[in-house]
Each structure stands twice: as structure tokens, then as C-alpha cells.
Design a protein around this motif. Structure first.
Motif, PDB file in Angstrom:
ATOM      1  N   GLU A 148      39.234  60.902 -65.712  1.00 49.15           N
ATOM      2  CA  GLU A 148      40.233  59.979 -66.240  1.00 49.15           C
ATOM      3  C   GLU A 148      41.611  60.086 -65.590  1.00 49.15           C
ATOM      4  OE1 GLU A 148      40.286  60.995 -70.380  1.00 49.15           O
ATOM      5  OE2 GLU A 148      38.197  60.393 -70.682  1.00 49.15           O
ATOM      6  N   THR A 149      41.930  61.228 -64.998  1.00 49.28           N
ATOM      7  CA  THR A 149      43.296  61.435 -64.527  1.00 49.28           C
ATOM      8  C   THR A 149      43.579  60.732 -63.209  1.00 49.28           C
ATOM      9  OG1 THR A 149      45.021  63.070 -64.130  1.00 49.28           O
ATOM     10  CG2 THR A 149      42.852  63.574 -63.236  1.00 49.28           C
ATOM     11  N   GLY A 150      44.830  60.353 -63.046  1.00 49.85           N
ATOM     12  CA  GLY A 150      45.278  59.819 -61.769  1.00 49.85           C
ATOM     13  C   GLY A 150      45.877  60.893 -60.888  1.00 49.85           C
ATOM     14  N   HIS A 151      46.111  62.081 -61.455  1.00 46.20           N
ATOM     15  CA  HIS A 151      46.759  63.187 -60.731  1.00 46.20           C
ATOM     16  C   HIS A 151      45.919  64.461 -60.855  1.00 46.20           C
ATOM     17  CE1 HIS A 151      50.339  60.799 -60.186  1.00 46.20           C
ATOM     18  NE2 HIS A 151      50.317  60.506 -61.471  1.00 46.20           N
ATOM     19  N   VAL A 152      45.100  64.716 -59.868  1.00 43.42           N
ATOM     20  CA  VAL A 152      44.236  65.892 -59.885  1.00 43.42           C
ATOM     21  C   VAL A 152      44.960  67.134 -59.363  1.00 43.42           C
ATOM     22  CG1 VAL A 152      43.183  65.535 -57.616  1.00 43.42           C
ATOM     23  CG2 VAL A 152      41.881  66.639 -59.412  1.00 43.42           C
ATOM     24  N   GLY A 153      46.052  66.957 -58.608  1.00 37.12           N
ATOM     25  CA  GLY A 153      46.768  68.080 -58.003  1.00 37.12           C
ATOM     26  C   GLY A 153      47.163  69.180 -58.965  1.00 37.12           C
ATOM     27  N   PRO A 154      47.790  68.844 -60.116  1.00 40.75           N
ATOM     28  CA  PRO A 154      48.169  69.916 -61.044  1.00 40.75           C
ATOM     29  C   PRO A 154      46.979  70.751 -61.513  1.00 40.75           C
ATOM     30  CG  PRO A 154      49.353  67.921 -61.594  1.00 40.75           C
ATOM     31  CD  PRO A 154      48.328  67.550 -60.537  1.00 40.75           C
ATOM     32  N   PHE A 155      45.833  70.122 -61.706  1.00 40.10           N
ATOM     33  CA  PHE A 155      44.641  70.857 -62.128  1.00 40.10           C
ATOM     34  C   PHE A 155      44.152  71.778 -61.019  1.00 40.10           C
ATOM     35  CE2 PHE A 155      40.047  71.344 -62.587  1.00 40.10           C
ATOM     36  CZ  PHE A 155      39.980  71.857 -63.869  1.00 40.10           C
ATOM     37  N   LEU A 156      44.149  71.283 -59.794  1.00 41.50           N
ATOM     38  CA  LEU A 156      43.672  72.090 -58.671  1.00 41.50           C
ATOM     39  C   LEU A 156      44.569  73.296 -58.427  1.00 41.50           C
ATOM     40  CD1 LEU A 156      42.656  69.237 -56.205  1.00 41.50           C
ATOM     41  CD2 LEU A 156      41.153  70.614 -57.674  1.00 41.50           C
ATOM     42  N   THR A 157      45.879  73.127 -58.528  1.00 43.01           N
ATOM     43  CA  THR A 157      46.770  74.271 -58.330  1.00 43.01           C
ATOM     44  C   THR A 157      46.665  75.245 -59.503  1.00 43.01           C
ATOM     45  OG1 THR A 157      48.662  73.042 -59.235  1.00 43.01           O
ATOM     46  CG2 THR A 157      48.388  73.052 -56.832  1.00 43.01           C
ATOM     47  N   LEU A 158      46.450  74.722 -60.703  1.00 41.04           N
ATOM     48  CA  LEU A 158      46.247  75.593 -61.863  1.00 41.04           C
ATOM     49  C   LEU A 158      44.996  76.446 -61.662  1.00 41.04           C
ATOM     50  CD1 LEU A 158      46.860  76.497 -64.787  1.00 41.04           C
ATOM     51  CD2 LEU A 158      45.483  74.547 -65.541  1.00 41.04           C
ATOM     52  N   MET A 159      43.928  75.841 -61.161  1.00 46.01           N
ATOM     53  CA  MET A 159      42.703  76.605 -60.887  1.00 46.01           C
ATOM     54  C   MET A 159      42.978  77.746 -59.907  1.00 46.01           C
ATOM     55  SD  MET A 159      39.714  73.671 -60.589  1.00 46.01           S
ATOM     56  CE  MET A 159      38.981  74.568 -59.264  1.00 46.01           C
ATOM     57  N   ARG A 160      43.770  77.449 -58.870  1.00 43.93           N
ATOM     58  CA  ARG A 160      44.084  78.487 -57.870  1.00 43.93           C
ATOM     59  C   ARG A 160      44.872  79.620 -58.510  1.00 43.93           C
ATOM     60  NH1 ARG A 160      43.603  82.268 -55.069  1.00 43.93           N
ATOM     61  NH2 ARG A 160      44.708  82.566 -53.122  1.00 43.93           N
ATOM     62  N   GLY A 161      45.849  79.273 -59.332  1.00 44.61           N
ATOM     63  CA  GLY A 161      46.637  80.304 -60.008  1.00 44.61           C
ATOM     64  C   GLY A 161      45.786  81.167 -60.920  1.00 44.61           C
ATOM     65  N   ARG A 162      44.893  80.543 -61.662  1.00 43.36           N
ATOM     66  CA  ARG A 162      44.018  81.305 -62.555  1.00 43.36           C
ATOM     67  C   ARG A 162      43.121  82.245 -61.764  1.00 43.36           C
ATOM     68  NH1 ARG A 162      41.041  77.110 -66.172  1.00 43.36           N
ATOM     69  NH2 ARG A 162      40.146  78.982 -67.090  1.00 43.36           N
ATOM     70  N   LEU A 163      42.523  81.740 -60.693  1.00 39.81           N
ATOM     71  CA  LEU A 163      41.652  82.592 -59.883  1.00 39.81           C
ATOM     72  C   LEU A 163      42.421  83.746 -59.250  1.00 39.81           C
ATOM     73  CD1 LEU A 163      39.476  79.826 -58.191  1.00 39.81           C
ATOM     74  CD2 LEU A 163      38.713  81.507 -59.896  1.00 39.81           C
ATOM     75  N   PHE A 164      43.645  83.486 -58.818  1.00 42.25           N
ATOM     76  CA  PHE A 164      44.482  84.525 -58.226  1.00 42.25           C
ATOM     77  C   PHE A 164      44.756  85.636 -59.238  1.00 42.25           C
ATOM     78  CE2 PHE A 164      48.751  86.245 -57.307  1.00 42.25           C
ATOM     79  CZ  PHE A 164      48.525  86.759 -56.035  1.00 42.25           C
ATOM     80  N   GLU A 165      45.135  85.283 -60.456  1.00 40.47           N
ATOM     81  CA  GLU A 165      45.435  86.298 -61.467  1.00 40.47           C
ATOM     82  C   GLU A 165      44.175  87.013 -61.935  1.00 40.47           C
ATOM     83  OE1 GLU A 165      48.270  87.396 -61.690  1.00 40.47           O
ATOM     84  OE2 GLU A 165      49.444  85.720 -60.934  1.00 40.47           O
ATOM     85  N   GLU A 166      43.060  86.300 -62.018  1.00 38.39           N
ATOM     86  CA  GLU A 166      41.801  86.966 -62.358  1.00 38.39           C
ATOM     87  C   GLU A 166      41.439  87.988 -61.287  1.00 38.39           C
ATOM     88  OE1 GLU A 166      39.123  83.682 -62.856  1.00 38.39           O
ATOM     89  OE2 GLU A 166      39.949  83.169 -64.830  1.00 38.39           O
ATOM     90  N   GLU A 167      41.694  87.637 -60.026  1.00 36.93           N
ATOM     91  CA  GLU A 167      41.431  88.578 -58.928  1.00 36.93           C
ATOM     92  C   GLU A 167      42.383  89.769 -59.001  1.00 36.93           C
ATOM     93  OE1 GLU A 167      39.741  90.518 -55.854  1.00 36.93           O
ATOM     94  OE2 GLU A 167      38.946  88.842 -57.011  1.00 36.93           O
ATOM     95  N   ASN A 168      43.641  89.555 -59.380  1.00 38.81           N
ATOM     96  CA  ASN A 168      44.565  90.675 -59.580  1.00 38.81           C
ATOM     97  C   ASN A 168      44.027  91.644 -60.620  1.00 38.81           C
ATOM     98  OD1 ASN A 168      46.670  90.294 -57.745  1.00 38.81           O
ATOM     99  ND2 ASN A 168      47.733  88.860 -59.088  1.00 38.81           N
ATOM    100  N   LEU A 169      43.458  91.113 -61.691  1.00 38.86           N
ATOM    101  CA  LEU A 169      42.879  91.978 -62.728  1.00 38.86           C
ATOM    102  C   LEU A 169      41.672  92.749 -62.197  1.00 38.86           C
ATOM    103  CD1 LEU A 169      43.099  89.727 -65.915  1.00 38.86           C
ATOM    104  CD2 LEU A 169      44.388  91.817 -65.433  1.00 38.86           C
ATOM    105  N   ARG A 170      40.777  92.052 -61.496  1.00 40.69           N
ATOM    106  CA  ARG A 170      39.594  92.740 -60.945  1.00 40.69           C
ATOM    107  C   ARG A 170      40.011  93.826 -59.960  1.00 40.69           C
ATOM    108  NH1 ARG A 170      37.469  87.573 -61.315  1.00 40.69           N
ATOM    109  NH2 ARG A 170      37.998  87.010 -59.165  1.00 40.69           N
ATOM    110  N   TRP A 171      40.976  93.510 -59.090  1.00 41.45           N
ATOM    111  CA  TRP A 171      41.447  94.484 -58.108  1.00 41.45           C
ATOM    112  C   TRP A 171      42.089  95.682 -58.814  1.00 41.45           C
ATOM    113  CZ3 TRP A 171      46.578  95.943 -57.042  1.00 41.45           C
ATOM    114  CH2 TRP A 171      46.717  96.798 -55.927  1.00 41.45           C
ATOM    115  N   GLY A 172      42.908  95.435 -59.825  1.00 42.33           N
ATOM    116  CA  GLY A 172      43.541  96.529 -60.557  1.00 42.33           C
ATOM    117  C   GLY A 172      42.521  97.434 -61.222  1.00 42.33           C
TER     118      GLY A 172
END
Length: 195
Positions: A148-172
Motif C-alpha cells: 500500500e505504501t508509496g514510500h518504501v525507503g523508510p521501511f528498507l532503512t529501518l530493516m537495515r538498522g534493526r539488522l545492524f543492532e541485532e548483529e551488535n547483540l550477537r557479536w557482543g
């Protein structure tokens, strides 16, 4: 990349005041671009003088008037040109990684504390990203939102941020587990799994 590109991308979501943009930077773009409010307001002034954005004044009764910013056609053209250029490779400059690299000769307890602090910040960011995700989806599933959205960019960058922080937790967790195991071997005790 310049701050102006991030500002123009944020303005794709619609007209916003400087305060609104600062909030967007704090919640929606903090995983890939940060800015102080002072930097943001200086950049907004420059961008307005260059014709990339326009401002209109909204009069308020009990508060100071506020300026609302929006992209101009020239700003949209500039943003389009920015997206067409190749992105520069990411370079990691992380003080914690230097400390971890030197842990064998350094203060291991302090390094462990730094790792745990990084993990705590990652958990806090993940919670903030989850709140942003909930606002973005507004009760829809991800599939419904993407359809439904006309702007997918915010969702895609949010996904990247979430994956980055999840990886920080796994690495820690991995770092602490290895440090625990090595400490147990030095002490002659068995280290159990972290949890």
C-alpha cells in the motif's frame, strides 16, 4: 554524503518543521545518519538560500511561530542526482573494536563493560526501532504496508538498522562468551553457556 541529502530524503515524507526533522533524524535515520539540531538548522538555512527547499511560516498563538520546510523541484532534482551517483564504501571507525583487539594486553574487565554497554545501547535502539516500525505499519502487516505504501525507503532503512543492532547483540554475546571461556581456562574452571 552530505547532511543535505539526508534532509532532502527526510522531506520526502512531507513538509516538516526543523523540530520535526530533528525528531525524524533521531528516530528514523539514527541508524545510518546523525545530526545535531544546530547542524540541521544551519543546513536548512543553506538549503533554503540555494533553492533546494522552501519555508513557510506557521503562526501559533501561545508558542513561537514555526517554519515548515518542503522540497522544491530543484531539491527533488538534486536528490535524484544524488541517488544516481555510486555510493562510497562504508568504512568502520569504531573505538570499541580497537579496545577489543587490545583486550589481551588491556583491562579485560573494562573491555567487557564496554561490550555490555554497546549491547545495552543496541537493545535500546532496537526498542526505539520497534516503536518506529509500529508507527510506520499503523496496524498493517509488513506485506500490507509494502503493497500500500508509496514510500518504501523508510521501511528498507529501518530493516537495515534493526539488522545492524541485532548483529551488535550477537557479536557482543560471542565476545563475552569467548572471554568467559578463556577466563575459565586461565582459572581452571568450566565456563557454562551465557544466557
Amino acid at each position: 554524503m552530505a547532511l543535505r541529502n539526508a534532509v532532502m530524503a527526510a522531506l520526502l515524507e512531507g513538509e516538516a518543521s526543523g523540530y520535526d526533522l530533528a525528531k525524524r533524524f533521531d528516530t528514523a535515520t539514527a541508524d545510518f545518519w546523525t545530526s545535531t539540531p544546530q547542524q540541521l538548522y544551519r543546513e536548512l538555512e543553506r538549503m533554503e538560500s540555494e533553492g533546494l527547499i522552501r519555508a513557510r511560516v506557521v503562526e501559533q498563538e501561545r508558542r513561537p511561530n514555526k517554519r515548515m520546510f518542503s522540497l522544491t523541484p530543484a531539491g527533488r532534482e538534486e536528490l535524484h542526482a544524488f541517488t544516481a551517483r555510486p555510493a562510497k564504501p562504508t568504512a568502520i571507525r569504531d573505538e570499541l573494536l580497537v579496545k577489543v583487539q587490545a583486550v589481551d594486553s588491556g583491562d579485560e574487565a573494562a573491555v567487557r563493560t564496554s561490550i555490555m554497554e554497546r549491547m545495552e545501547r543496541a537493545r535500546a535502539k532496537l526498542a526505539r526501532y520497534e516503536r518506529f516500525r509500529d508507527r510506520l505499519l499503523a496496524g498493517r502487516t509488513e506485506e500490507e504496508y509494502l503493497r500500500e505504501t508509496g514510500h518504501v525507503g523508510p521501511f528498507l532503512t529501518l530493516m537495515r538498522g534493526r539488522l545492524f543492532e541485532e548483529e551488535n547483540l550477537r557479536w557482543g554475546e560471542l565476545c563475552l562468551e569467548i572471554l568467559d571461556r578463556r577466563a575459565a581456562e586461565r582459572d581452571g574452571t568450566a565456563a557454562g553457556p551465557r544466557g
